[in-house]
Each structure stands twice: as C-alpha cells, then as structure tokens.
Design an enzyme around this catalytic site. Structure first.
Site, PDB file in Angstrom:
ATOM      1  N   CYS A 110      46.315  32.422  37.622  1.00 37.89           N
ATOM      2  CA  CYS A 110      45.205  33.378  37.192  1.00 37.89           C
ATOM      3  C   CYS A 110      43.889  32.426  36.764  1.00 37.89           C
ATOM      4  O   CYS A 110      42.825  32.931  37.202  1.00 37.89           O
ATOM      5  CB  CYS A 110      45.629  33.994  35.984  1.00 37.89           C
ATOM      6  SG  CYS A 110      45.978  33.039  34.384  1.00 37.89           S
TER       7      CYS A 110
ATOM      8  N   HIS B  57      46.582  34.829  29.867  1.00 38.79           N
ATOM      9  CA  HIS B  57      46.115  35.459  31.108  1.00 38.79           C
ATOM     10  C   HIS B  57      44.403  35.714  31.093  1.00 38.79           C
ATOM     11  O   HIS B  57      43.966  36.106  30.125  1.00 38.79           O
ATOM     12  CB  HIS B  57      46.933  36.783  31.639  1.00 38.79           C
ATOM     13  CG  HIS B  57      46.787  37.064  32.997  1.00 38.79           C
ATOM     14  ND1 HIS B  57      47.233  36.653  34.025  1.00 38.79           N
ATOM     15  CD2 HIS B  57      46.203  38.402  33.558  1.00 38.79           C
ATOM     16  CE1 HIS B  57      47.019  37.086  35.120  1.00 38.79           C
ATOM     17  NE2 HIS B  57      46.179  38.048  34.622  1.00 38.79           N
TER      18      HIS B  57
ATOM     19  N   HIS C 218      42.114  39.462  39.417  1.00 42.09           N
ATOM     20  CA  HIS C 218      43.001  38.600  38.832  1.00 42.09           C
ATOM     21  C   HIS C 218      44.311  38.373  39.618  1.00 42.09           C
ATOM     22  O   HIS C 218      44.438  38.968  40.587  1.00 42.09           O
ATOM     23  CB  HIS C 218      43.396  39.023  37.215  1.00 42.09           C
ATOM     24  CG  HIS C 218      44.205  39.995  37.418  1.00 42.09           C
ATOM     25  ND1 HIS C 218      45.544  40.203  36.793  1.00 42.09           N
ATOM     26  CD2 HIS C 218      44.293  41.359  37.867  1.00 42.09           C
ATOM     27  CE1 HIS C 218      46.207  41.488  36.945  1.00 42.09           C
ATOM     28  NE2 HIS C 218      45.335  41.954  37.693  1.00 42.09           N
TER      29      HIS C 218
END
Length: 225
Positions: A134, A186, A198
């Site tokens: 990510c 994240h 993402h």
C-alpha cells in the site's frame, strides 16, 4: 310700384344678414385648435405622429446590436453535454467506477497511472508491477503524478500530512486506516465521491469505497500533503 320696391328691399336685407352670419360662423370655426389624430403605422412598422416624431413599435424591447446567434453553446446543449461529446473512453470507464459525471473525470495523468497499475498483486515491501504494497503504491503514484518526493510506510506518511475529516477530502489526499490494533497500517489515495485507490492485500491495486462497512470500520482519517 312702391309695393314691389318694398318687397325687394326686405329680400336684400335678409340676404345681407345671412351672409354676415355665415362669415361670423366661418371665422369662429377657424379659431378652434386642430384635433389630434391617432398615430398611424406605415409599411415599415413605424409609428408616425402629427408633429413628425417617429418611433419603432418595438423600441422598448429592442437591445442595441443584439445577435441571438452570438452564444458559445446552443440553448439546447448544456456545457455538460458539450463536454460529454468530447469525452474519451478512460473518462467513461472511471466515471462509471466512481459513480460521477463523465465531465468530472479530468485528471488524465492520474487515471492513466491507475489504469496501468490496476490489478497489480499485493506484495509486502514490493515496489514493482510484479507486486507492490500500500505505501509503495501511494509513494509511486504521488511521485509520478503529483511530482512529490514522498517516501515511508503508512505510519510515516500519517505523520507528514495535515489531518482532514472525510467530508473535507479532495482528489490526491491520503486516506489512512487502523486495521491492526491502534496503529496506522494501511493507506490509499482519495479520488472522488468517497472512492479511493489503494493496494489491498486481497485484490491488489483497486478502487474501494469509504462507505463500505469494512473500510468505514477502520477509517482513521484523511490527510493532505
């Protein structure tokens, strides 16, 4: 003979009185002011009055040098539909994915980058098309599209941004999540209409929605660099 002359004198007197009466009547008539006649319209649709002043019948509603055809877009075509006619395939594609109007999808460089990387699998620590995580994806996108010298993992990025709530997010802002315990674990990039791109652990690079129960549960806030 005298009687005849008497009758003739009477007739002449009556005629003289009649003539003087007519002259007086005529003189009195000529002293009256002339009666104004109504305005009349000629063939040129102009109204002319007795004093010689003329005016157009539509003068109040006429604009000087007005050209009804002098408009950039026809009254039957909105600016949105005009832009829609010139839209490209990538705009239609991402307008559908983001659930927004086609003419609102404008950042070609951003969506071309997403298109190139879409579906790239997730790999922890990865930074290539064979696999990316990510933070690696966010850094690569922000540096390529927005020319920012960005680096660091999701926790590091969280410390570099100005914090924002979900309602204040704009295209290019970062979105953060606390999936593991209480720390930021994240990160993604906000697009439009609550959608963000993402690199997910399950499906790789993709577009998700902040209103989805999973992401809504772990959403930690947004940030702007």
């Amino acid at each position: 003979m005298i009687k005849v002359k008497g009758h003739l004198f009477v007739k002449l007197s009556i005629c003289a009185l009649s003539l003087s009466s007519c002259a007086s009547l005529k003189k009195g008539t000529t002293n009256k002011k002339p009666v104004t006649t109504p305005a009349t319209a000629d063939k040129g649709n102009r109204i002319t009055f007795i004093d010689g002043i003329a005016t157009s019948r539509h003068s109040k509603n006429t604009t000087t040098n007005y050209n009804p055809k002098d408009v950039s877009i026809s009254k039957n075509i909105t600016r949105g539909s005009a832009n829609l006619e010139n839209a490209q395939s990538w705009q239609f594609k991402y307008a559908q994915m983001l659930d927004v109007a086609v003419e609102d999808v404008l950042n070609q460089k951003l969506y071309s980058f997403i298109d190139d990387w879409y579906g790239t699998p997730y790999r922890l620590g990865g930074k290539t098309r064979s696999g990316i995580d990510c933070s690696g994806f966010v850094n690569t996108l922000m540096n390529t599209v927005f020319q920012l010298g960005l680096s660091g993992n999701s926790t590091d990025l969280f410390t570099q941004v100005k914090r924002l709530s979900a309602r204040d997010l704009h295209e290019g802002d970062l979105v953060f999540f606390r999936i593991h315990k209480k720390r930021i674990s994240h990160v993604g990039i906000y697009l439009e209409n609550d959608k963000f791109v993402h690199a997910s652990t399950s499906s790789g690079v993709m577009i998700s929605d902040l209103k989805e129960p999973y992401w809504k549960k772990y959403f930690a806030g947004g940030g702007r660099l």
